[in-house]
Design a protein around this motif. Structure first.
Motif, mmCIF file in Angstrom:
data_model
loop_
_atom_site.group_PDB
_atom_site.id
_atom_site.type_symbol
_atom_site.label_atom_id
_atom_site.label_comp_id
_atom_site.label_asym_id
_atom_site.label_seq_id
_atom_site.Cartn_x
_atom_site.Cartn_y
_atom_site.Cartn_z
ATOM 1 N N SER A 45 0.305 -6.850 2.486
ATOM 2 C CA SER A 45 0.087 -5.409 2.416
ATOM 3 C C SER A 45 -0.005 -4.839 3.827
ATOM 4 O O SER A 45 -0.390 -5.522 4.770
ATOM 5 C CB SER A 45 -1.178 -5.086 1.621
ATOM 6 O OG SER A 45 -2.329 -5.414 2.376
ATOM 7 N N GLU A 46 0.337 -3.565 3.935
ATOM 8 C CA GLU A 46 0.364 -2.914 5.233
ATOM 9 C C GLU A 46 -1.013 -2.881 5.884
ATOM 10 O O GLU A 46 -1.135 -3.032 7.094
ATOM 11 C CB GLU A 46 0.898 -1.487 5.096
ATOM 12 C CG GLU A 46 2.346 -1.418 4.671
ATOM 13 C CD GLU A 46 2.543 -1.368 3.155
ATOM 14 O OE1 GLU A 46 1.674 -1.865 2.405
ATOM 15 O OE2 GLU A 46 3.579 -0.838 2.724
ATOM 16 N N ASP A 60 0.801 -1.224 0.000
ATOM 17 C CA ASP A 60 0.000 0.000 0.000
ATOM 18 C C ASP A 60 0.835 1.276 0.000
ATOM 19 O O ASP A 60 0.380 2.310 -0.456
ATOM 20 C CB ASP A 60 -0.874 0.066 1.267
ATOM 21 C CG ASP A 60 -1.897 -1.039 1.358
ATOM 22 O OD1 ASP A 60 -2.407 -1.471 0.311
ATOM 23 O OD2 ASP A 60 -2.186 -1.486 2.486
ATOM 24 N N ILE A 61 2.039 1.220 0.566
ATOM 25 C CA ILE A 61 2.786 2.438 0.856
ATOM 26 C C ILE A 61 4.092 2.477 0.058
ATOM 27 O O ILE A 61 4.988 1.654 0.262
ATOM 28 C CB ILE A 61 3.055 2.552 2.367
ATOM 29 C CG1 ILE A 61 1.709 2.544 3.128
ATOM 30 C CG2 ILE A 61 3.869 3.797 2.690
ATOM 31 C CD1 ILE A 61 1.844 2.451 4.627
ATOM 32 N N GLY A 86 6.660 4.461 0.156
ATOM 33 C CA GLY A 86 7.871 4.640 0.952
ATOM 34 C C GLY A 86 8.388 3.344 1.535
ATOM 35 O O GLY A 86 9.600 3.124 1.599
ATOM 36 N N ASN A 87 7.483 2.463 1.953
ATOM 37 C CA ASN A 87 7.905 1.157 2.475
ATOM 38 C C ASN A 87 8.554 0.324 1.380
ATOM 39 O O ASN A 87 9.575 -0.335 1.602
ATOM 40 C CB ASN A 87 6.720 0.396 3.067
ATOM 41 C CG ASN A 87 6.290 0.931 4.413
ATOM 42 O OD1 ASN A 87 7.036 1.606 5.113
ATOM 43 N ND2 ASN A 87 5.056 0.630 4.782
ATOM 44 N N PHE A 114 -0.314 2.488 -4.952
ATOM 45 C CA PHE A 114 0.338 3.702 -5.448
ATOM 46 C C PHE A 114 0.779 3.445 -6.879
ATOM 47 O O PHE A 114 0.852 2.301 -7.315
ATOM 48 C CB PHE A 114 1.555 4.059 -4.576
ATOM 49 C CG PHE A 114 2.542 2.922 -4.446
ATOM 50 C CD1 PHE A 114 3.576 2.764 -5.352
ATOM 51 C CD2 PHE A 114 2.395 1.979 -3.435
ATOM 52 C CE1 PHE A 114 4.465 1.703 -5.249
ATOM 53 C CE2 PHE A 114 3.285 0.912 -3.319
ATOM 54 C CZ PHE A 114 4.315 0.770 -4.227
ATOM 55 N N LYS A 117 7.538 9.128 -3.704
ATOM 56 C CA LYS A 117 7.884 8.577 -2.386
ATOM 57 C C LYS A 117 8.657 7.269 -2.538
ATOM 58 O O LYS A 117 9.544 6.976 -1.758
ATOM 59 C CB LYS A 117 6.631 8.364 -1.548
ATOM 60 C CG LYS A 117 5.957 9.653 -1.160
ATOM 61 C CD LYS A 117 4.668 9.383 -0.435
ATOM 62 C CE LYS A 117 3.929 10.691 -0.203
ATOM 63 N NZ LYS A 117 2.559 10.473 0.189
ATOM 64 N N THR A 172 -0.773 -2.446 -6.559
ATOM 65 C CA THR A 172 -0.193 -1.695 -5.457
ATOM 66 C C THR A 172 -1.128 -0.537 -5.109
ATOM 67 O O THR A 172 -1.992 -0.176 -5.911
ATOM 68 C CB THR A 172 1.192 -1.132 -5.820
ATOM 69 O OG1 THR A 172 1.052 -0.210 -6.897
ATOM 70 C CG2 THR A 172 2.161 -2.249 -6.210
ATOM 71 N N ASN A 208 6.496 -2.310 11.336
ATOM 72 C CA ASN A 208 6.465 -1.851 9.954
ATOM 73 C C ASN A 208 7.013 -2.971 9.065
ATOM 74 O O ASN A 208 7.943 -3.680 9.464
ATOM 75 C CB ASN A 208 7.330 -0.581 9.859
ATOM 76 C CG ASN A 208 7.566 -0.141 8.447
ATOM 77 O OD1 ASN A 208 8.444 -0.680 7.771
ATOM 78 N ND2 ASN A 208 6.813 0.839 8.011
ATOM 79 N N ASP A 264 5.731 6.695 -8.278
ATOM 80 C CA ASP A 264 5.475 7.594 -7.146
ATOM 81 C C ASP A 264 6.794 8.158 -6.622
ATOM 82 O O ASP A 264 7.773 7.438 -6.453
ATOM 83 C CB ASP A 264 4.756 6.799 -6.048
ATOM 84 C CG ASP A 264 4.266 7.669 -4.918
ATOM 85 O OD1 ASP A 264 5.105 8.309 -4.254
ATOM 86 O OD2 ASP A 264 3.050 7.687 -4.692
#
Length: 152
Positions: free
Chosen positions: A99-100, A9-10, A12-13, A36, A42, A34, A128, A40
């Motif tokens: 996924s987060e 989902d993120i 940055g991760n 994003f 990030k 995903t 995380n 992206d």
């Protein structure tokens, strides 16, 4: 050894995990969709210039990934049956992270050859995914003789 990310989902991760993978010399599978867009900023910021040094394979869905997966699928999960200190890793393991927001669905959980959890203090739910990935990858590589050439 590889890292697989199930519908992350993120951005940055994912970028941080790509940086980890580059430094440790492991490939990454991204199981879409995903949360994003792949370009992206990030993702780029967290991965820095390391992301270009990683073998990334994107899969349109779980079925496509599972059809080509070579090696044992090791799911990192908070409901894992095997605490990390008891897990035994192999060179062909694929470390799968959910996924987060949702983890992985039951069919993916059931497909895993090994389910591993990182022990933590009572009252805390989870880490995380990037941190979990680094902890488990580090232990797996330690067991396998740390197969990274340190060329400093």
């Amino acid at each position: 050894m590889r890292i697989a990310l199930y519908q992350p989902d993120i951005a940055g991760n994912v970028g941080a995990i790509l940086r980890l993978a580059a430094c440790m010399g492991v490939g990454v599978d991204v199981i879409e969709p995903t949360g994003f867009t792949w370009n992206d900023r990030k993702l780029a910021r967290a991965g820095m210039d390391y992301a270009d040094a990683v073998e990334v394979t994107r899969h349109v869905d779980w079925t496509a990934f599972a059809a080509q997966a070579r090696g044992r699928i090791v799911l990192l999960t908070t409901s894992g049956a095997v605490p990390l200190p008891e897990a035994m890793f192999r060179d062909d393991d694929i470390l799968l992270l959910g996924s987060e927001g949702a983890g992985v669905p039951a069919p993916v959980h059931d497909r895993a050859d090994l389910r591993v959890r990182v022990p933590m203090r009572a009252g805390f739910r989870s880490l995380n995914i990037g941190i979990s990935c680094a902890i488990v990858l580090g232990e797996a590589m330690r067991q396998r003789g740390w197969p990274v050439a340190d060329d400093r």
